[in-house]
Design a protein around this motif. Sequence first.
Motif, PDB file in Angstrom:
ATOM      1  N   GLU A   1      38.370  45.205  41.573  1.00 12.06           N
ATOM      2  CA  GLU A   1      39.103  46.471  41.583  1.00 12.06           C
ATOM      3  C   GLU A   1      40.518  46.285  41.043  1.00 12.06           C
ATOM      4  OE1 GLU A   1      38.031  49.366  42.029  1.00 12.06           O
ATOM      5  OE2 GLU A   1      36.039  48.960  42.848  1.00 12.06           O
ATOM      6  N   ARG A   2      41.152  45.173  41.402  1.00 14.27           N
ATOM      7  CA  ARG A   2      42.504  44.901  40.908  1.00 14.27           C
ATOM      8  C   ARG A   2      42.517  44.814  39.384  1.00 14.27           C
ATOM      9  NH1 ARG A   2      46.407  42.325  43.942  1.00 14.27           N
ATOM     10  NH2 ARG A   2      47.537  42.291  41.962  1.00 14.27           N
TER      11      ARG A   2
ATOM     12  N   ILE B   1      30.232  51.329  40.553  1.00 16.49           N
ATOM     13  CA  ILE B   1      29.786  51.018  41.902  1.00 16.49           C
ATOM     14  C   ILE B   1      30.935  50.405  42.665  1.00 16.49           C
ATOM     15  CG2 ILE B   1      27.379  50.676  41.228  1.00 16.49           C
ATOM     16  CD1 ILE B   1      27.904  47.679  41.189  1.00 16.49           C
ATOM     17  N   SER B   2      30.721  50.251  43.960  1.00 18.67           N
ATOM     18  CA  SER B   2      31.732  49.606  44.794  1.00 18.67           C
ATOM     19  C   SER B   2      31.799  48.131  44.439  1.00 18.67           C
ATOM     20  CB  SER B   2      31.358  49.788  46.275  1.00 18.67           C
ATOM     21  OG  SER B   2      32.267  49.102  47.100  1.00 18.67           O
ATOM     22  N   ARG B   3      33.030  47.614  44.253  1.00 20.24           N
ATOM     23  CA  ARG B   3      33.205  46.257  43.801  1.00 20.24           C
ATOM     24  C   ARG B   3      34.116  45.471  44.731  1.00 20.24           C
ATOM     25  NH1 ARG B   3      31.837  45.709  38.280  1.00 20.24           N
ATOM     26  NH2 ARG B   3      31.242  47.655  37.312  1.00 20.24           N
ATOM     27  N   GLU B   4      34.153  44.151  44.524  1.00 22.94           N
ATOM     28  CA  GLU B   4      35.029  43.297  45.306  1.00 22.94           C
ATOM     29  C   GLU B   4      36.476  43.623  44.976  1.00 22.94           C
ATOM     30  OE1 GLU B   4      32.583  42.353  43.425  1.00 22.94           O
ATOM     31  OE2 GLU B   4      31.153  41.198  44.615  1.00 22.94           O
ATOM     32  N   TRP B   5      37.372  43.258  45.920  1.00 19.20           N
ATOM     33  CA  TRP B   5      38.771  43.652  45.766  1.00 19.20           C
ATOM     34  C   TRP B   5      39.393  43.082  44.505  1.00 19.20           C
ATOM     35  CZ3 TRP B   5      42.409  39.839  45.433  1.00 19.20           C
ATOM     36  CH2 TRP B   5      42.070  38.575  45.917  1.00 19.20           C
TER      37      TRP B   5
ATOM     38  N   ALA C   1      35.182  42.344  34.225  1.00 19.27           N
ATOM     39  CA  ALA C   1      35.145  42.739  35.638  1.00 19.27           C
ATOM     40  C   ALA C   1      33.811  42.341  36.256  1.00 19.27           C
ATOM     41  CB  ALA C   1      35.372  44.249  35.774  1.00 19.27           C
ATOM     42  N   ASP C   2      32.719  42.494  35.510  1.00 21.12           N
ATOM     43  CA  ASP C   2      31.415  42.068  36.008  1.00 21.12           C
ATOM     44  C   ASP C   2      31.382  40.556  36.210  1.00 21.12           C
ATOM     45  OD1 ASP C   2      30.315  44.592  36.099  1.00 21.12           O
ATOM     46  OD2 ASP C   2      29.547  44.511  34.054  1.00 21.12           O
TER      47      ASP C   2
ATOM     48  N   ASP D   1      43.035  50.536  33.957  1.00 24.39           N
ATOM     49  CA  ASP D   1      43.137  51.994  34.051  1.00 24.39           C
ATOM     50  C   ASP D   1      44.574  52.490  33.976  1.00 24.39           C
ATOM     51  OD1 ASP D   1      40.426  52.284  34.179  1.00 24.39           O
ATOM     52  OD2 ASP D   1      40.329  52.346  36.369  1.00 24.39           O
ATOM     53  N   SER D   2      45.542  51.583  34.102  1.00 24.26           N
ATOM     54  CA  SER D   2      46.946  51.978  33.977  1.00 24.26           C
ATOM     55  C   SER D   2      47.327  52.236  32.517  1.00 24.26           C
ATOM     56  CB  SER D   2      47.857  50.887  34.559  1.00 24.26           C
ATOM     57  OG  SER D   2      47.792  49.693  33.774  1.00 24.26           O
TER      58      SER D   2
END
Length: 277
Positions: free
Chosen positions: A15-16, A8-12, A147-148, A22-23
């Motif tokens: 995402e960071r 879902i769309s998350r806070e910045w 992240a959550d 993911d790198s």
Amino acid sequence: MTNSYTEISREWWVERWLELLDSYRFKKRLERARVYARQGNVLSIEFQTQKVFARVQGTEIEPYQVSIWLESFTDEEWQYVIETMSQKAIFSAKLLAGEMPSNIEQVFTGNGLSLFPFRLDDVRSQCSCPDQANPCKHIGAVYYLLADRFGEDPFVLFQLRGRTKEQIIEALRQMRSRGSIDRGNKGETPIYQPQYSLKIDRFWQYDEPLESALVVIVPPPSNETVLDVLGNIPLANDATKNPESNPASTKAVMQYLDSVYKAVSQQAIISAMKVGE
């Protein structure tokens, strides 16, 4: 432990953190970590000082023990950071209200620090599983669920760097209170009275030298100009006053203005770089 990991769309700041993960070049291992996170294999996550401890159920009967931590800032570094926060009303207001300012990273970078790790290797982690790879799928699953936690409480990021939410808020309150008292004039002036009077003629004047190391001059992100946004300029024919009557003239004028805008932009960058030398 139940988990709420969803796409879902998350806070910045969340995402960071996910971009950092993911790198990682071993994508199959990350996919297994996502599956572990979604299926509830992470049984518990606890924060002890600046470290994260988790229990992750793998293929063995006993769950694996996972620990994750970041390099903590020193007391002196935190002192500089909190002093910078206290000088910016927007930072203090949001933090005291329990919110994460959108440009909080500026506070840390301005003091030569980074709230977020630059690389995944900067995140320290251990797992009791026999897999020698790091991060293994158990560590990766905890990464995703962190992240959550960041989304629920962004102050967890500060805690991983060595300061809890309560410590930061209390330090901010003390520093701002001390600054207000210092601005008082031996008790004769109310501490909430503005320190400076507004002088319109000096509003845009700045006499202090700029720190060249903090100034980065870069070209615009695209070649678009204001002309690309506004579209063609309608030029009316002298006789008919019809904007569409002379398209060739309009095209010529637009091409000329486009070249002028781009030349001015390039010259502005060159001039700015010369000033910074």
